[in-house]
Design a protein around this motif. Structure first.
Motif, PDB file in Angstrom:
ATOM      1  N   VAL A 173     -17.350   7.527   7.142  1.00 34.85           N
ATOM      2  CA  VAL A 173     -18.124   7.486   8.385  1.00 34.85           C
ATOM      3  C   VAL A 173     -17.258   7.816   9.600  1.00 34.85           C
ATOM      4  O   VAL A 173     -17.759   8.362  10.592  1.00 34.85           O
ATOM      5  CB  VAL A 173     -18.814   6.116   8.588  1.00 34.85           C
ATOM      6  CG1 VAL A 173     -19.995   5.976   7.682  1.00 34.85           C
ATOM      7  CG2 VAL A 173     -17.859   4.978   8.414  1.00 34.85           C
TER       8      VAL A 173
ATOM      9  N   VAL B  33     -21.314  -1.486  11.573  1.00 35.11           N
ATOM     10  CA  VAL B  33     -21.580  -1.080  10.187  1.00 35.11           C
ATOM     11  C   VAL B  33     -20.401  -1.415   9.299  1.00 35.11           C
ATOM     12  O   VAL B  33     -20.543  -1.982   8.216  1.00 35.11           O
ATOM     13  CB  VAL B  33     -21.912   0.432  10.125  1.00 35.11           C
ATOM     14  CG1 VAL B  33     -21.839   0.947   8.699  1.00 35.11           C
ATOM     15  CG2 VAL B  33     -23.287   0.701  10.690  1.00 35.11           C
TER      16      VAL B  33
ATOM     17  N   ARG C  40     -20.026  -5.149   8.741  1.00 33.49           N
ATOM     18  CA  ARG C  40     -21.118  -5.747   7.988  1.00 33.49           C
ATOM     19  C   ARG C  40     -21.103  -5.310   6.523  1.00 33.49           C
ATOM     20  O   ARG C  40     -21.407  -6.077   5.640  1.00 33.49           O
ATOM     21  CB  ARG C  40     -22.444  -5.352   8.637  1.00 33.49           C
ATOM     22  CG  ARG C  40     -23.492  -6.419   8.492  1.00 33.49           C
ATOM     23  CD  ARG C  40     -24.701  -6.089   9.323  1.00 33.49           C
ATOM     24  NE  ARG C  40     -24.621  -6.671  10.662  1.00 33.49           N
ATOM     25  CZ  ARG C  40     -25.602  -6.569  11.551  1.00 33.49           C
ATOM     26  NH1 ARG C  40     -26.683  -5.881  11.250  1.00 33.49           N
ATOM     27  NH2 ARG C  40     -25.482  -7.116  12.727  1.00 33.49           N
ATOM     28  N   TYR C  41     -20.769  -4.044   6.292  1.00 36.83           N
ATOM     29  CA  TYR C  41     -20.810  -3.551   4.907  1.00 36.83           C
ATOM     30  C   TYR C  41     -19.430  -3.515   4.263  1.00 36.83           C
ATOM     31  O   TYR C  41     -19.300  -3.191   3.099  1.00 36.83           O
ATOM     32  CB  TYR C  41     -21.438  -2.164   4.872  1.00 36.83           C
ATOM     33  CG  TYR C  41     -22.887  -2.145   5.280  1.00 36.83           C
ATOM     34  CD1 TYR C  41     -23.897  -2.251   4.331  1.00 36.83           C
ATOM     35  CD2 TYR C  41     -23.247  -2.033   6.614  1.00 36.83           C
ATOM     36  CE1 TYR C  41     -25.225  -2.249   4.701  1.00 36.83           C
ATOM     37  CE2 TYR C  41     -24.577  -2.034   6.994  1.00 36.83           C
ATOM     38  CZ  TYR C  41     -25.559  -2.136   6.030  1.00 36.83           C
ATOM     39  OH  TYR C  41     -26.867  -2.133   6.411  1.00 36.83           O
TER      40      TYR C  41
ATOM     41  N   VAL D  78     -23.395   2.408   2.387  1.00 35.61           N
ATOM     42  CA  VAL D  78     -24.220   1.849   3.457  1.00 35.61           C
ATOM     43  C   VAL D  78     -25.668   2.219   3.165  1.00 35.61           C
ATOM     44  O   VAL D  78     -26.179   3.210   3.652  1.00 35.61           O
ATOM     45  CB  VAL D  78     -23.787   2.407   4.832  1.00 35.61           C
ATOM     46  CG1 VAL D  78     -24.566   1.746   5.948  1.00 35.61           C
ATOM     47  CG2 VAL D  78     -22.307   2.184   5.039  1.00 35.61           C
ATOM     48  N   GLN D  79     -26.313   1.468   2.310  1.00 36.30           N
ATOM     49  CA  GLN D  79     -27.698   1.821   1.987  1.00 36.30           C
ATOM     50  C   GLN D  79     -28.541   0.587   1.744  1.00 36.30           C
ATOM     51  O   GLN D  79     -29.260   0.499   0.742  1.00 36.30           O
ATOM     52  CB  GLN D  79     -27.756   2.779   0.814  1.00 36.30           C
ATOM     53  CG  GLN D  79     -26.847   2.439  -0.332  1.00 36.30           C
ATOM     54  CD  GLN D  79     -27.021   3.440  -1.440  1.00 36.30           C
ATOM     55  OE1 GLN D  79     -28.124   3.896  -1.692  1.00 36.30           O
ATOM     56  NE2 GLN D  79     -25.953   3.803  -2.102  1.00 36.30           N
ATOM     57  N   GLY D  80     -28.437  -0.365   2.691  1.00 35.08           N
ATOM     58  CA  GLY D  80     -29.249  -1.569   2.573  1.00 35.08           C
ATOM     59  C   GLY D  80     -30.731  -1.285   2.675  1.00 35.08           C
ATOM     60  O   GLY D  80     -31.556  -2.028   2.157  1.00 35.08           O
ATOM     61  N   LEU D  81     -31.094  -0.178   3.343  1.00 33.84           N
ATOM     62  CA  LEU D  81     -32.513   0.112   3.568  1.00 33.84           C
ATOM     63  C   LEU D  81     -33.197   0.678   2.336  1.00 33.84           C
ATOM     64  O   LEU D  81     -34.407   0.793   2.308  1.00 33.84           O
ATOM     65  CB  LEU D  81     -32.637   1.115   4.719  1.00 33.84           C
ATOM     66  CG  LEU D  81     -32.463   0.536   6.109  1.00 33.84           C
ATOM     67  CD1 LEU D  81     -32.122   1.624   7.078  1.00 33.84           C
ATOM     68  CD2 LEU D  81     -33.728  -0.160   6.535  1.00 33.84           C
TER      69      LEU D  81
END
Lengths: 490, 110
Positions: free
Chosen positions: B25, B93, B96-97, B105-108
């Motif tokens: 990222v 981000v 948190r991750y 990063v794919q909590g959604l």
């Protein structure tokens, strides 16, 4: 003709940013001030529309520099139509935020950011300059992303990150388009550009500018191949904000396509064909995507993909009737989708765990028959069942398709729109008819704002003539680009 | 000079696109800066037909077009604000991750 009237829908929300920041220590005062300012702005934009419709369009050259040189603000019928639509929904959004139990609405910067979003939307619809449109679009992006990043949903930051990334890329392509336009024609004023594109032979960069701008606005309107960030973003945003994002922010792209197909590139048929193809794909993909989701807000976000598809098809057909149909669709969709998202959010705020997932929402509606009635009405509007306004918009789209003899796309979107009924009914049964898991009724978000929006939808379904007549007037106006050019350039 | 400028813009743009497609990222954020700066240079050249000559000089007919320079200024301010926002998002981000790989990063997704 009061030319200063055009400034007020822009200046009132803009003044709201510092005013709500000053009062940030007193939440009740801040909320009251925010709602009052927003309703003042709504009143002013309605007055502006009345003035434009009765006395003719208003053009204001900033700093009295004449048109191609200075920055132009133009309140023509199309801009005012979109402005009034956005202000009605935004006023409801502020009302919802005032009665919301979400923690994000009590943060000191919530209302300032919301006002920044409002300013960006008003500016985007009123500006007559391509670079200004870029600036206002960036204001919308940054304030929308900041609001989503501060959402109660723990994935808000991830959604905001995704959205901001995609939007910044879109901004890069927007700037490339702006630069290509400037190199080709030496101006960025819409009217002047339209004039020069029509009268001078195309330069090597004209096609590039067209392609870059098309890509930008497809991303902005979340049309199907460019949609992948949209359901995440709209589902994770705070309810009051997601209602605005899904009903208004994507309309900036739709508005830009109105301008591009009628004013800037009326002779490029390829753009129209592209919009029809992308619109049909969106209707199919959004419909089936919505049917496959497990979250009420996500379902509505997917349904926005489908509805944007209908609008793009209407713009792509490009006849006067289909343009009017797309306008009516745009207006009605803004009312319906914001009301539905608010209702889904209000139900989520009453669930045991705060979430809009169907497993959590099962049976929550048993204690809330009023919300259930509203959701059913909104769902009927979304699916296009009379006597709601969604029926009028779909009827006009189908009528314009028959009139212009585009039977293949018409058949596809006709079949796909039936899917709407299935997912709306499914969510209604899940929330209101399945047995109750949680027995404790809970205080949640206020239902005033969605009730007002649904009432307006019902009113516009039963008495649709004023809106249809207005849309036809606007469609006649955009059908004649020389009028806009003469208006701005004198 | 024109040739050199266009080569620089092209290289910056390519590097930006390449970095933006990386999974890290932070590299992607750097790609974003490169990309927006290459676009700023592109906008700048849109008006500077006379190469290095300033927007206002005494020589009549010898000055560059000032409008793209105003556009670039605005674009720089916007991209600076946007980039500060991206960095703050990146900070949240990554804490948190606990990762810098965008695939994680794919909590959604669920």
């Amino acid at each position: 003709m009061q030319t200063w009237l055009i400034l007020l829908p822009l200046l009132i929300p803009f003044a709201g940013v510092p005013l709500t920041l000053i009062t940030r220590k007193h939440l009740h005062l801040q909320t009251l001030l925010a709602v009052m300012l927003m309703f003042t702005s709504l009143g002013v934009s309605l007055a502006l529309m009345v003035s434009v419709l009765t006395e003719g369009s208003i053009v204001l050259q900033m700093g009295a520099w004449q048109a191609p040189v200075g920055i132009t603000l133009a309140a023509d019928p199309l801009g005012v139509f979109m402005l009034v639509m956005s202000h009605i929904v935004l006023a409801a959004g502020f009302l919802y935020a005032a009665g919301s139990t979400e923690k994000v609405t009590s943060y000191p910067t919530f209302y300032p950011l919301f006002f920044a979003l409002t300013t960006g939307l008003s500016g985007a619809f009123l500006t007559g300059d391509l670079f200004n449109l870029f600036v206002f679009a960036e204001i919308i992006v940054i304030s929308g992303a900041a609001l989503t990043a501060s959402a109660d949903d723990k994935y808000g930051v991830e959604a905001a990150y995704k959205y901001f990334y995609i939007s910044t890329l879109a901004a890069v392509f927007f700037l490339l388009g702006v630069g290509s336009m400037y190199i080709s024609y030496g101006t960025l004023n819409f009217a002047d550009l339209a004039n020069r594109i029509a009268t001078t032979p195309p330069t090597p960069l004209t096609g590039a500018a067209l392609a870059f701008l098309t890509a930008t606005f497809l991303i902005k309107s979340a049309a199907v191949p460019f949609h992948f960030w949209q359901p995440d973003f709209h589902a994770a945003a705070p309810t009051a904000v997601s209602a605005m994002l899904s009903s208004l922010v994507v309309k900036v792209g739709v508005y830009a396509f109105f301008r591009m197909t009628t004013l800037l590139f009326p002779q490029v048929d390829m753009l129209n064909t592209l919009l029809v193809v992308i619109g049909v794909a969106g209707v199919l993909y959004g419909g089936f995507g919505a049917a496959g989701t497990h979250n009420a807000k996500r379902m509505l976000a997917y349904s926005t993909l489908a509805q944007i598809g209908f609008m793009l098809v209407g713009i792509g057909w490009g006849t006067q009737l289909s343009l009017a149909a797309a306008l009516v669709f745009t207006f009605n969709h803004a009312l319906i989708k914001s009301a539905m998202l608010m209702l889904a959010g209000a139900m989520a705020s009453r669930a045991a765990v705060k979430s809009a997932a169907f497993d959590v929402l099962v049976g929550v509606g048993k204690y809330h028959p009023f919300a259930g009635a509203l959701f059913l009405l909104g769902g009927m509007a979304l699916a296009g069942i009379p006597p709601l306004n969604g029926f009028i918009s779909k009827l006009m789209i189908f009528q314009s398709g028959v009139q212009s003899a585009n039977y293949v796309p018409l058949a596809i979107i006709g079949v796909a729109s039936i899917v709407t009924v299935t997912y709306v009914i499914r969510s209604f049964i899940k929330i209101w008819f399945e047995p109750i898991l949680e027995v404790k009724p809970k205080q949640g978000d206020s239902l005033i704002a969605p009730a007002l929006l649904i009432a307006l939808s019902l009113a516009l379904g039963i008495w649709a003539e004023p809106l249809v007549a207005l849309a036809q007037f606007v469609a006649r106006w955009v059908g004649d680009p020389t009028a806009y050019i003469l208006l701005v350039l004198k | 000079m024109n040739f050199l400028t266009s080569i620089v813009i092209g290289v910056l743009f390519a590097a930006g696109i390449f970095q933006i497609l990386r999974r890290n990222v932070i590299r992607a954020a750097i790609g974003l800066i490169l990309l927006s700066n290459s676009i700023n240079l592109f906008l700048f050249t849109a008006g500077a037909y006379n190469g290095e000559i300033a927007a206002y000089t005494d020589m009549v007919g010898q000055y560059s077009d000032p409008l793209p320079q105003a556009l670039v200024l605005t674009a720089i301010v916007i991209s600076a604000g946007g980039f500060a926002f991206v960095l703050s998002l990146l900070y949240v981000v990554s804490t948190r991750y606990k990762t810098s790989d965008s695939d994680d990063v794919q909590g959604l997704k669920n």
